[in-house]
Scaffold this motif. Structure first.
Motif, mmCIF file in Angstrom:
data_model
loop_
_atom_site.group_PDB
_atom_site.id
_atom_site.type_symbol
_atom_site.label_atom_id
_atom_site.label_comp_id
_atom_site.label_asym_id
_atom_site.label_seq_id
_atom_site.Cartn_x
_atom_site.Cartn_y
_atom_site.Cartn_z
ATOM 1 N N LEU A 123 0.879 -1.159 0.000
ATOM 2 C CA LEU A 123 0.000 0.000 0.000
ATOM 3 C C LEU A 123 0.924 1.219 0.000
ATOM 4 C CD1 LEU A 123 -2.981 0.976 0.243
ATOM 5 C CD2 LEU A 123 -2.544 1.214 2.690
ATOM 6 N N LEU A 124 0.837 1.983 -1.078
ATOM 7 C CA LEU A 124 1.814 3.057 -1.281
ATOM 8 C C LEU A 124 1.125 4.408 -1.306
ATOM 9 C CD1 LEU A 124 3.674 1.273 -4.211
ATOM 10 C CD2 LEU A 124 4.346 1.298 -1.806
ATOM 11 N N LYS A 125 1.766 5.404 -0.727
ATOM 12 C CA LYS A 125 1.243 6.771 -0.790
ATOM 13 C C LYS A 125 2.425 7.694 -1.022
ATOM 14 C CE LYS A 125 -1.917 9.921 1.623
ATOM 15 N NZ LYS A 125 -2.759 10.141 2.816
ATOM 16 N N TYR A 126 2.321 8.549 -2.012
ATOM 17 C CA TYR A 126 3.467 9.414 -2.329
ATOM 18 C C TYR A 126 3.001 10.752 -2.877
ATOM 19 C CZ TYR A 126 2.315 6.863 -6.579
ATOM 20 O OH TYR A 126 1.638 6.275 -7.614
ATOM 21 N N ASN A 127 1.886 11.241 -2.325
ATOM 22 C CA ASN A 127 1.347 12.519 -2.796
ATOM 23 C C ASN A 127 1.820 13.691 -1.945
ATOM 24 O OD1 ASN A 127 -0.063 12.191 -0.466
ATOM 25 N ND2 ASN A 127 -2.099 12.354 -1.365
ATOM 26 N N GLY A 128 2.728 13.433 -1.022
ATOM 27 C CA GLY A 128 3.225 14.519 -0.184
ATOM 28 C C GLY A 128 2.538 14.588 1.168
ATOM 29 N N ASN A 129 1.512 13.790 1.359
ATOM 30 C CA ASN A 129 0.839 13.751 2.660
ATOM 31 C C ASN A 129 1.049 12.395 3.310
ATOM 32 O OD1 ASN A 129 -0.343 16.365 2.608
ATOM 33 N ND2 ASN A 129 -1.788 15.597 1.090
ATOM 34 N N PRO A 130 1.211 12.388 4.625
ATOM 35 C CA PRO A 130 1.413 11.103 5.295
ATOM 36 C C PRO A 130 0.130 10.272 5.324
ATOM 37 C CG PRO A 130 1.277 12.893 6.892
ATOM 38 C CD PRO A 130 1.266 13.532 5.547
ATOM 39 N N PHE A 131 0.287 8.996 5.623
ATOM 40 C CA PHE A 131 -0.868 8.112 5.773
ATOM 41 C C PHE A 131 -1.737 8.562 6.930
ATOM 42 C CE2 PHE A 131 1.687 4.927 3.473
ATOM 43 C CZ PHE A 131 0.720 4.421 2.629
ATOM 44 N N GLU A 132 -3.036 8.425 6.732
ATOM 45 C CA GLU A 132 -3.957 8.514 7.851
ATOM 46 C C GLU A 132 -4.461 7.095 8.099
ATOM 47 O OE1 GLU A 132 -7.013 11.414 7.121
ATOM 48 O OE2 GLU A 132 -5.580 12.781 6.208
ATOM 49 N N PRO A 133 -4.901 6.796 9.316
ATOM 50 C CA PRO A 133 -5.354 5.429 9.594
ATOM 51 C C PRO A 133 -6.401 4.946 8.587
ATOM 52 C CG PRO A 133 -5.210 6.681 11.629
ATOM 53 C CD PRO A 133 -4.921 7.642 10.528
ATOM 54 N N ALA A 134 -7.301 5.857 8.163
ATOM 55 C CA ALA A 134 -8.373 5.450 7.245
ATOM 56 C C ALA A 134 -7.810 4.937 5.913
ATOM 57 C CB ALA A 134 -9.320 6.612 6.997
ATOM 58 N N ASP A 135 -6.671 5.499 5.454
ATOM 59 C CA ASP A 135 -6.052 5.017 4.213
ATOM 60 C C ASP A 135 -5.718 3.535 4.343
ATOM 61 O OD1 ASP A 135 -5.986 7.629 3.276
ATOM 62 O OD2 ASP A 135 -3.905 7.972 3.914
#
Lengths: 310, 633
Positions: B593-605
């Motif tokens: 599960l990857l996120k790289y939009n400049g915002n950190p993960f939130e638990p809901a992600d």
């Protein structure tokens, strides 16, 4: 009691102490000017009363970088162009040490040019010897920052379009407080200049002309030389920045016209960086490294800083 | 959102005083007994741009920014008015009200400065309609007028805090105390007045229909509000680090400035130098001469440290380097978090160069692992790196003061005294055998320049025991093997003598696992708890030892589940790659599960990622995250 008993050890020192008992076979070519630097250092260090263990020689990469392989002191053979940042930190960490940094013209004026400028500006208390033979030697003869305009080599087959760097002028503008040029072909002067440089409190820069018999075929390229202090033709005030600048300019032009002027060019009494930092309370009076061996030292804790976070 | 926690967002332009206001407010919440966690969002510019700080506060431990937020204090746009048409930078209008509404939770409160927003601005937003839909409670208050009445427009921050306190029925006592500590007499009085006026005006003039009130909590011991950068700097100071060299770069600058502000008063030295090559080389030089030293940077600056890093390894000079990641490649997004430099940090520098890499996940781990990094570096004469990110650098969390109540550690590790040097081998020329072949753990103790009988040559070339440059094949193999042997010894020490650096959460018998590293851990742990509360069976591990890799621990974890999802903030699944490389298998078991939009993960992600994984849905996740399937899928 100090943890660094070699520092300040006062005794008669034989210059042979600086020659490794197990003599390594130098990688320098016969007739190389680098032997001149080694010899001058071996003579100068005991004459200023230093023992091998209170001296740290820090070198870069290339033929010049091998200097401390053949000289028996504490040594740090670093990486290309980086001798100065390593050297100045060692001096800051333990300012009881005598620090001598060395490198070649590619190492010192090319890849390490930025460090040269800033170490001179900050006026760190150390000696910096640049072996200037106008060529990259160990990589087999490419054009260097001090190669003359028009110099042909494998990397400049049509001749060098660049004008050579002016090391003495650069050192002066950057803020070095002792600036000299000497040559392997002038051993007595070389020794005296190294002694002065080591005893100078501040950044002492020596542009040391070292002939390269292999890649600059004219092994006698720095002969004849003129000692600017001893010649009646040159009269200038070594403490006057402007006069020194003019003399340097003349010297740097003349180098490529078959005249070699050597000697001291500038001496300034501006306090060293270490001194300035101590005055500002940015550096401890006692060598920082001693503290780790001092059982009575009181080590402040970050716990004491927490008030502002509560 | 539950009324058990407050997630307060103060939004405006950089330069509006958002940082200082939020810092004080967070402290006030902490002092009232709550656990707090702050998240800072800011653009790469000095003034203007869209900025906000979120403070999450609850009576229980909070480990992430949480999902959305429930109180918006929208300040003005004082520094970014009149953007020029078509300008690249200037056309970014500050919309502290409109920009933030999408993440405001149901039942939330909005306070906006009606003095700075025209009615047209507001009517464009369909605010009334949206408020009704979402059960938002809107309070247009002319904060600017209130501030002007008492002297200066900038004090509308204080007015906003007063309004907040009134709406939450929060006692002003802690806020007043903090203002008294922070403000000079001249501005304190008008600020206190405005605080009370704002508070009283709200209390008297409005009926509260909202449910949100200040949560209740109580701490067992005294607390301190620290950022990750504070924790790393303090860990270094307590480890006896008294030398730092650096070059400013966001977000590493935070640690550098904290150290610079404190070290000289502790008899230490801080050097701001010409570039990052010099910075790391200075750390090497200082350590060589016998001082505990560190340096560090962020992505691009760390790239320059690749050379001195290798030199430290070859000369076996202990150093600690920091890598505070931001989004890349190249300059990337200077003020946005990402975990994209992992592979670069693990493998930068030429040859079979090795180092130890720790990745702390939160404030407490940042402190602990910094201490561990210094211990390992000096005991084993090897570079250690602490890799963290912009998120951990800048977020604040409360920790018990007792965490830092620790004796300093001024030990130089495997360094000899002059007495010890006498008995150790020297060669014919009197040189000390600094780099002996056969030593325990691969560690050959060192001497320091200036010591009697310890003379040797340190060189970045391959070398003999006395430090002479050598290309002898046998010596080469001996030296290389010995240097690499240290990593095995370090792994053994970490396994045996220290509690595991890995963090576990969730139901031990679960057959679905979540694996994460670094600052994504807090959100993963919360998501795991939430999933288990919802009746799922999930467990998680947050990995901190990047190199040497905790093979046994991770093997055990992955073996114990049917499927595992690796959560990290980058686009190329770097950590999943590391797991597969180190363990040599599990390609079919691991998704990402990857996120790289400049915002950190939130638990809901993460909850959403889990659901998509388990349901096998083809739907794209709607948060800006991406799922990378297992090998063969």
């Amino acid at each position: 009691m100090s943890a660094f008993n070699a520092i300040g050890d006062e005794r008669e020192i034989d210059r042979d102490e600086f020659t490794p008992g197990l003599e390594p076979q130098p990688t320098w070519c016969p007739g190389c000017g680098d032997f001149g630097v080694l010899k001058a250092l071996k003579q100068a260090l005991p004459e200023v009363g230093l023992t091998p263990e209170e001296v740290l020689t820090v070198t870069g990469i290339g033929c010049s970088g091998k200097l401390n392989s053949y000289l028996d002191t504490y040594g740090f053979h670093t990486i290309h162009g980086r001798s100065l940042p390593v050297a100045r930190a060692a001096k800051l960490a333990n300012d009881g040490l005598t620090v001598v940094a060395a490198g070649g013209d590619g190492d010192g004026y090319g890849i390490g040019g930025n460090h040269f400028m800033h170490t001179a500006r900050e006026n760190h208390d150390m000696t910096y010897i640049v072996f200037n033979n106008e060529v990259f030697g160990l990589t087999k003869g490419q054009t260097s920052p001090t190669s003359p305009k028009g110099h042909t080599s494998k990397t400049t087959p049509h001749g060098n379009a660049k004008s050579p760097i002016r090391p003495l002028s650069l050192a002066l503008t950057s803020g070095a407080t002792y600036i000299a040029r000497t040559a392997a072909v002038n051993p007595n002067q070389a020794k005296e200049i190294i002694k002065e440089a080591i005893e100078h409190d501040g950044f002492a820069h020596i542009d040391f002309l070292t002939q390269c018999p292999t890649w600059n075929k004219d092994a006698r390229q720095y002969v004849p030389y003129v000692d600017v202090q001893e010649s009646d033709d040159y009269d200038f005030d070594i403490h006057d920045r402007q006069e020194a600048q003019e003399m340097m300019f003349e010297t740097e032009n003349a180098l490529y016209e078959g005249t070699v002027l050597t000697g001291r060019y500038f001496v300034d009494e501006r306090p060293s960086y270490q001194q300035q930092k101590k005055e500002l309370g940015e550096m401890p009076e006692e060598p920082l490294a001693e503290r780790y061996f001092d059982d009575d030292a009181e080590w402040e804790r970050s716990y004491d800083l927490l008030e502002r976070h509560k | 959102m539950s009324d058990h926690e407050l997630i307060w967002r103060i939004a405006g332009g950089s330069g509006d005083g958002i940082d200082s206001t939020s810092q004080n407010f967070a402290k006030a919440l902490m002092r009232s007994g709550l656990d707090v966690f702050t998240h800072r969002h800011y653009p790469s510019r000095i003034r203007g741009g869209h900025t906000y700080v979120e403070i999450r506060a609850a009576g229980h431990k909070v480990q992430s920014r949480g999902d959305g937020y429930n109180f918006l204090l929208a300040l003005g746009d004082s520094f970014a008015r009149n953007p020029k048409e078509g300008a690249y930078y200037g056309n970014e209008e500050i919309k502290p009200l409109s920009e933030n509404l999408d993440e405001l939770n149901e039942g939330g409160i909005i306070v906006y400065d009606s003095g700075l927003l025209s009615e047209d601005d507001v009517s464009e937003l369909d605010l009334e309609e949206r408020a009704e839909e979402n059960d938002w409670h809107v309070f247009p208050i002319d904060l600017r007028a209130m501030a002007k009445e008492h002297g200066r427009e900038v004090m509308r921050n204080t007015a906003g805090v007063g309004v907040t306190a009134a709406l939450l029925e929060m006692n002003l006592e802690h806020i007043e105390d903090l203002m008294r500590d922070a403000m000079p007499e001249k501005i304190l009085e008008p600020n206190l007045e405005i605080l009370h006026d704002a508070h009283d005006m709200i209390t008297e003039e409005y009926d509260f229909e909202h449910d949100l009130r200040i949560p209740e909590g109580d701490h067992e011991g005294e607390q301190a509000l620290l950022s990750g950068s504070n924790a790393i700097a303090y860990g270094a100071i307590d480890s006896g680090c008294r030398f730092i060299a650096g070059y400013p770069m966001t977000p590493w600058t935070d640690v550098f400035t904290i150290m610079s502000q404190n070290l000289p008063d502790m008899g230490g030295i801080s050097e701001q130098v010409e570039d990052e090559i010099a910075a790391a080389a200075l750390a090497v030089g200082a350590s060589h001469a016998g001082v505990k030293a560190m340096s560090g940077s962020s992505g691009g600056g760390f790239a320059l440290m690749s050379e001195p890093l290798g030199l430290a390894e070859m000369t076996e000079t202990p150093i600690v380097l920091l890598e505070s990641m931001r989004a890349g490649p190249s300059t990337g997004m200077p003020t946005k978090p990402e975990q994209g430099d992992l592979e670069f940090t693990l493998y930068t520098s030429q040859g079979d160069s090795a180092r130890v890499v720790f990745a702390p996940a939160n404030i407490e781990e940042a402190y602990e692992q910094t201490r561990l990094a210094f211990h390992i570096a000096y005991e084993y004469q090897i570079p250690t790196i602490i890799i963290y990110d912009q998120k951990l650098s800048g977020e604040n969390e409360n920790v018990p003061v007792s965490l830092l109540d620790r004796e300093p550690d001024p030990s130089l590790g495997s360094t000899l005294t002059e007495d010890e040097l006498e008995d150790l081998p020297h060669d014919e020329s009197g040189k000390f055998h600094r780099f002996q072949h056969d030593v325990e753990n691969g560690v050959s103790p060192r001497s320091l320049p200036g010591q009697k009988g310890g003379r040797y040559l340190a060189t970045g070339n391959e070398h003999t025991p006395a430090g002479h440059i050598s290309e002898d094949p046998d010596n080469r193999v001996f030296q290389m093997d010995r240097r690499l042997e240290k990593l095995e010894a370090i792994r053994a020490e970490l396994d045996e003598e220290h509690d595991s650096n890995q963090t576990y959460a969730g139901d031990e018998s679960a057959d679905f696992g979540i694996i994460t590293w670094g600052s994504a851990q807090g959100a993963v742990v919360e998501a795991t708890e939430r999933l288990n509360d919802q009746g799922h069976s999930v467990k998680a591990v947050g990995v901190s030892d990047m190199m040497p890799f905790p093979e046994a621990e991770l093997t055990e974890f992955i073996e114990s589940v049917d499927q595992a999802m690796v959560v990290e903030m980058n686009a190329t699944a770097q950590f999943r790659g590391l797991i597969q490389k180190e363990l040599g298998r599990y390609g079919e078991k691991l998704t990402s599960l990857l996120k790289y939009n400049g915002n950190p993960f939130e638990p809901a992600d993460i909850v959403e990622g889990y659901e998509l994984n388990v349901d096998g849905s083809d739907a794209e996740p709607d948060a800006q995250v991406r799922i990378e399937p297992a090998a063969g899928d």
